[in-house]
Design a protein around this motif. Structure first.
Motif, PDB file in Angstrom:
ATOM      1  N   GLN A 193       2.508  -3.890  -6.885  1.00  0.00           N
ATOM      2  CA  GLN A 193       3.013  -4.018  -5.514  1.00  0.00           C
ATOM      3  C   GLN A 193       3.055  -5.489  -5.100  1.00  0.00           C
ATOM      4  OE1 GLN A 193       0.933  -1.450  -2.769  1.00  0.00           O
ATOM      5  NE2 GLN A 193       1.083   0.295  -4.151  1.00  0.00           N
ATOM      6  N   TYR A 194       2.030  -6.245  -5.460  1.00  0.00           N
ATOM      7  CA  TYR A 194       2.028  -7.679  -5.150  1.00  0.00           C
ATOM      8  C   TYR A 194       3.151  -8.403  -5.878  1.00  0.00           C
ATOM      9  CZ  TYR A 194      -2.325  -7.613  -2.513  1.00  0.00           C
ATOM     10  OH  TYR A 194      -3.279  -7.383  -1.559  1.00  0.00           O
ATOM     11  N   GLU A 198       7.763   3.264   0.036  1.00  0.00           N
ATOM     12  CA  GLU A 198       8.498   2.510   1.060  1.00  0.00           C
ATOM     13  C   GLU A 198       8.928   1.153   0.525  1.00  0.00           C
ATOM     14  OE1 GLU A 198      10.440   1.657   4.587  1.00  0.00           O
ATOM     15  OE2 GLU A 198       9.714   3.566   3.834  1.00  0.00           O
ATOM     16  N   MET A 199       8.080   0.521  -0.263  1.00  0.00           N
ATOM     17  CA  MET A 199       8.439  -0.774  -0.854  1.00  0.00           C
ATOM     18  C   MET A 199       9.669  -0.635  -1.748  1.00  0.00           C
ATOM     19  SD  MET A 199       4.713  -2.402  -1.757  1.00  0.00           S
ATOM     20  CE  MET A 199       5.350  -4.053  -2.138  1.00  0.00           C
ATOM     21  N   VAL A 200       9.688   0.407  -2.556  1.00  0.00           N
ATOM     22  CA  VAL A 200      10.831   0.635  -3.458  1.00  0.00           C
ATOM     23  C   VAL A 200      12.083   0.956  -2.652  1.00  0.00           C
ATOM     24  CG1 VAL A 200      11.723   2.163  -5.271  1.00  0.00           C
ATOM     25  CG2 VAL A 200       9.385   1.266  -5.425  1.00  0.00           C
ATOM     26  N   LYS A 201      11.924   1.749  -1.594  1.00  0.00           N
ATOM     27  CA  LYS A 201      13.063   2.067  -0.725  1.00  0.00           C
ATOM     28  C   LYS A 201      13.655   0.782  -0.139  1.00  0.00           C
ATOM     29  CE  LYS A 201      14.168   4.290   3.658  1.00  0.00           C
ATOM     30  NZ  LYS A 201      13.607   4.975   4.826  1.00  0.00           N
ATOM     31  N   GLN A 202      12.813  -0.088   0.367  1.00  0.00           N
ATOM     32  CA  GLN A 202      13.293  -1.344   0.952  1.00  0.00           C
ATOM     33  C   GLN A 202      13.880  -2.264  -0.124  1.00  0.00           C
ATOM     34  OE1 GLN A 202      13.711  -1.818   4.180  1.00  0.00           O
ATOM     35  NE2 GLN A 202      12.796   0.198   4.527  1.00  0.00           N
ATOM     36  N   ALA A 203      13.329  -2.204  -1.332  1.00  0.00           N
ATOM     37  CA  ALA A 203      13.870  -3.001  -2.439  1.00  0.00           C
ATOM     38  C   ALA A 203      15.305  -2.571  -2.756  1.00  0.00           C
ATOM     39  CB  ALA A 203      12.980  -2.872  -3.671  1.00  0.00           C
ATOM     40  N   ALA A 215       7.666   1.463  -9.036  1.00  0.00           N
ATOM     41  CA  ALA A 215       7.941   2.888  -8.832  1.00  0.00           C
ATOM     42  C   ALA A 215       7.317   3.745  -9.928  1.00  0.00           C
ATOM     43  CB  ALA A 215       9.446   3.133  -8.771  1.00  0.00           C
ATOM     44  N   SER A 216       7.231   3.202 -11.139  1.00  0.00           N
ATOM     45  CA  SER A 216       6.667   3.973 -12.247  1.00  0.00           C
ATOM     46  C   SER A 216       5.140   4.059 -12.184  1.00  0.00           C
ATOM     47  CB  SER A 216       7.102   3.381 -13.594  1.00  0.00           C
ATOM     48  OG  SER A 216       6.455   2.135 -13.809  1.00  0.00           O
ATOM     49  N   GLN A 217       4.521   3.112 -11.458  1.00  0.00           N
ATOM     50  CA  GLN A 217       3.062   3.111 -11.311  1.00  0.00           C
ATOM     51  C   GLN A 217       2.717   2.800  -9.852  1.00  0.00           C
ATOM     52  OE1 GLN A 217       0.953   0.891 -14.378  1.00  0.00           O
ATOM     53  NE2 GLN A 217       2.828   0.865 -15.587  1.00  0.00           N
ATOM     54  N   GLY A 249       0.802  -1.211   0.000  1.00  0.00           N
ATOM     55  CA  GLY A 249       0.000   0.000   0.000  1.00  0.00           C
ATOM     56  C   GLY A 249       0.840   1.270   0.000  1.00  0.00           C
ATOM     57  N   ASP A 250       2.111   1.138   0.325  1.00  0.00           N
ATOM     58  CA  ASP A 250       3.037   2.273   0.337  1.00  0.00           C
ATOM     59  C   ASP A 250       4.174   1.967  -0.642  1.00  0.00           C
ATOM     60  OD1 ASP A 250       4.804   4.340   0.838  1.00  0.00           O
ATOM     61  OD2 ASP A 250       4.840   4.043   3.013  1.00  0.00           O
ATOM     62  N   ALA A 251       3.913   2.242  -1.917  1.00  0.00           N
ATOM     63  CA  ALA A 251       4.868   1.883  -2.967  1.00  0.00           C
ATOM     64  C   ALA A 251       6.232   2.537  -2.764  1.00  0.00           C
ATOM     65  CB  ALA A 251       4.312   2.241  -4.344  1.00  0.00           C
TER      66      ALA A 251
END
Length: 97
Positions: free
Chosen positions: A86-87, A19-24, A77-79, A15-17
């Motif tokens: 996200q999934y 943050e997901m990208v940061k952790q990636a 990150a682009s969408q 739900g927080d793309a």
């Protein structure tokens, strides 16, 4: 430990793309260090070809999984509002782990 922590944080950030990208990114940096370490260990295992092959195989598998996860992160990150992306990123991180 950093790999486990970053993948946990990535997976719990649905739900927080951003943050997901940061952790990636953190996860990718950590796995890159591990791949380098595995390759160095393989280079030093010159007297045991079986061990050397196992280490190189592990390094390649980890590098491939990391590349897949990084690609998923770029697309996410682009969408950032696309929950399916996200999934996909979450699944790629779980596979990497």
């Amino acid at each position: 430990e950093q790999i486990l922590t970053a993948s946990d944080r990535l997976c719990s950030s649905m739900g927080d793309a951003a943050e997901m990208v940061k952790q990636a990114k953190i996860l990718a940096q950590s796995t890159a260090q591990l791949v380098s370490s595995l390759r160095r260990q393989a280079e030093s295992a010159t007297d045991d070809l079986d061990e050397q092959n196992k280490l190189l195989t592990a390094a390649k598998m980890l590098a491939d999984a990391t590349a897949k996860m990084v690609e998923s992160a770029k697309v996410c990150a682009s969408q950032p509002n696309d929950t399916e992306l996200q999934y996909r990123l979450k699944r790629a991180a779980e596979e990497l782990r």
